[in-house]
Design an enzyme around this catalytic site. Structure first.
Site, PDB file in Angstrom:
ATOM      1  N   HIS A  81       2.816   7.702  -7.539  1.00 24.52           N
ATOM      2  CA  HIS A  81       2.526   6.827  -6.567  1.00 24.52           C
ATOM      3  C   HIS A  81       2.175   5.417  -7.001  1.00 24.52           C
ATOM      4  O   HIS A  81       1.510   5.485  -7.963  1.00 24.52           O
ATOM      5  CB  HIS A  81       1.753   7.215  -5.280  1.00 24.52           C
ATOM      6  N   GLY A 116       1.291  -0.455   2.822  1.00 25.00           N
ATOM      7  CA  GLY A 116      -0.162  -0.872   3.473  1.00 25.00           C
ATOM      8  C   GLY A 116      -0.187  -2.214   3.765  1.00 25.00           C
ATOM      9  O   GLY A 116      -1.173  -2.783   4.250  1.00 25.00           O
ATOM     10  N   GLU A 124       9.741   3.275  -2.622  1.00 28.47           N
ATOM     11  CA  GLU A 124       8.634   2.413  -2.069  1.00 28.47           C
ATOM     12  C   GLU A 124       8.210   1.086  -2.804  1.00 28.47           C
ATOM     13  O   GLU A 124       7.665   0.933  -3.652  1.00 28.47           O
ATOM     14  CB  GLU A 124       7.097   3.353  -2.279  1.00 28.47           C
ATOM     15  N   ASN A 166       1.446  10.817   3.940  1.00 29.22           N
ATOM     16  CA  ASN A 166       0.580  10.886   2.707  1.00 29.22           C
ATOM     17  C   ASN A 166      -0.755  10.306   3.198  1.00 29.22           C
ATOM     18  O   ASN A 166      -1.000   9.277   3.439  1.00 29.22           O
ATOM     19  CB  ASN A 166       1.140   9.659   1.861  1.00 29.22           C
ATOM     20  N   TRP A 167      -1.790  11.286   3.363  1.00 29.89           N
ATOM     21  CA  TRP A 167      -3.180  10.954   3.903  1.00 29.89           C
ATOM     22  C   TRP A 167      -3.715   9.944   2.855  1.00 29.89           C
ATOM     23  O   TRP A 167      -4.903   9.450   3.253  1.00 29.89           O
ATOM     24  CB  TRP A 167      -3.738  12.140   4.345  1.00 29.89           C
ATOM     25  N   LYS A 168      -3.511  10.074   1.823  1.00 32.04           N
ATOM     26  CA  LYS A 168      -4.321   9.047   0.565  1.00 32.04           C
ATOM     27  C   LYS A 168      -5.719   9.849   0.645  1.00 32.04           C
ATOM     28  O   LYS A 168      -5.992  10.921   0.900  1.00 32.04           O
ATOM     29  CB  LYS A 168      -4.281   7.754   0.629  1.00 32.04           C
ATOM     30  N   GLY A 197      -0.326   5.038   6.305  1.00 29.06           N
ATOM     31  CA  GLY A 197      -1.442   4.587   7.286  1.00 29.06           C
ATOM     32  C   GLY A 197      -0.942   5.330   8.627  1.00 29.06           C
ATOM     33  O   GLY A 197      -1.730   5.840   9.411  1.00 29.06           O
ATOM     34  N   GLU A 221       0.005   3.474  -6.305  1.00 28.91           N
ATOM     35  CA  GLU A 221      -1.460   3.393  -6.258  1.00 28.91           C
ATOM     36  C   GLU A 221      -2.007   3.974  -7.732  1.00 28.91           C
ATOM     37  O   GLU A 221      -2.997   3.516  -8.395  1.00 28.91           O
ATOM     38  CB  GLU A 221      -2.094   4.060  -5.151  1.00 28.91           C
ATOM     39  N   SER A 256       4.863   0.786   4.791  1.00 29.37           N
ATOM     40  CA  SER A 256       4.739   0.345   6.053  1.00 29.37           C
ATOM     41  C   SER A 256       5.515   0.842   7.122  1.00 29.37           C
ATOM     42  O   SER A 256       6.072   0.204   8.306  1.00 29.37           O
ATOM     43  CB  SER A 256       4.784  -1.134   6.325  1.00 29.37           C
TER      44      SER A 256
HETATM   45  P1  PGA Z   1       2.029   2.922   3.972  1.00 31.29           P
HETATM   46  O1  PGA Z   1       2.072   3.685   2.601  1.00 31.29           O
HETATM   47  O2  PGA Z   1       2.792   3.867   4.912  1.00 31.29           O
HETATM   48  O3  PGA Z   1       0.606   2.729   4.559  1.00 31.29           O
HETATM   49  O4  PGA Z   1       2.487   1.618   3.603  1.00 31.29           O
HETATM   50  C1  PGA Z   1       3.040   4.318   2.398  1.00 31.29           C
HETATM   51  C2  PGA Z   1       2.651   5.116   0.981  1.00 31.29           C
HETATM   52  O5  PGA Z   1       2.037   4.738   0.103  1.00 31.29           O
HETATM   53  O6  PGA Z   1       3.078   6.247   0.718  1.00 31.29           O
END
Ligand code: PGA
Length: 240
Positions: free
Chosen positions: A91, A166, A160, A7-9, A222, A93, A200
């Site tokens: 997600h 993150g 998650e 997931n590159w966001k 990330g 976010e 993470s």
């Molecule tokens: P992260 O993000 O690996 O940077 O913690 C995971 C995600 O939000 O899918």
């Protein structure tokens, strides 16, 4: 076979995606035994598709209507037409920053199905919820938004924990097993279910996480931005 999703966001342009896919391909020595999915931003999907590697594609989101006057939005059908097989929905976010409700997410899941996409449906508790002992209740509530989705369709759920995204502070093995076990029993009616862990995950920790009994793969944020690192995660998944 394990599933690893990058997931590159909101990272990597189309040009950067061309460089990424070239480097990523070099890092993949063993080609069989793992399913790899890249979820670039919408603007880089075509570049990732054109690179034609041994990966499939996911959108990071889609709109809850199939088409219409929704300036700036992207439909599930548009993603499918670009070659996406999956779409990430719910997600944290998006739940937190864009106020996406469970009701809205149920509609998005339905639009994804109409377009032939498999949802990667994200669930997870906040730190406050975990500390209040409400983790199971939160998971139950979030999974209830999948009630209208036909039980025989392939489904990916990503556990998650919000506090692990993150932050560098991943959930430990016991926490992951507990949540995955709970999700599996809540979703016992599903005939084609995979449960990923996200939060993470790094090249260093991926082997241990992917080796846990109830973990079908990983959703990586990330650490997926480095093609060599994500290739290491994919290789770790092959060995599990
Ligand atoms: P992260 O993000 O690996 O940077 O913690 C995971 C995600 O939000 O899918």
């Amino acid at each position: 076979m394990k599933l690893v999703v990058a997931n590159w966001k909101m990272n990597l342009t189309a040009s950067e995606t061309r460089a990424y896919t070239a480097a990523f391909r070099k890092g993949l020595t063993a080609l069989e035994g793992v399913e790899i999915v890249l979820a670039p931003p919408f603007t880089a999907l075509a570049a990732a598709a054109a690179a034609e590697g041994r990966w499939s594609l996911a959108g990071q989101n889609c709109h809850h209507r199939s088409s219409g006057a929704f300036t700036g939005e992207i439909s599930a059908r548009m993603l499918a037409d670009l070659g996406c097989r999956y779409v990430i929905l719910g997600h944290s976010e998006r739940r937190r920053d864009f106020g996406e409700s469970g009701e809205l997410l149920s509609e998005k899941v339905a639009r994804a199905r109409e377009a032939g996409l498999v949802p990667i449906f994200c669930v997870g508790e906040s730190l406050g919820e975990r500390e209040a002992g409400a983790t199971e209740e939160v998971l139950e509530r979030q999974v209830a938004d999948l009630a209208a989705d036909p039980a025989g369709m392939p489904l990916v759920v990503a556990y998650e924990p919000v506090w692990a995204i993150g932050t560098g502070q991943r959930a430990d093995g016991g926490q992951i097993r507990g949540a995955h076990g709970r999700l599996r029993s809540l979703l016992a009616v599903r005939s084609d279910l995979r449960i990923l862990y996200g939060g993470s995950v790094t090249a260093e920790t991926s082997g241990e996480i992917l080796g846990l009994p109830d973990v079908d793969g990983a959703l990586v944020g990330g650490a997926s931005l480095d093609p060599a690192g994500f290739a290491r995660i994919a290789r770790a998944a092959i060995q599990r």
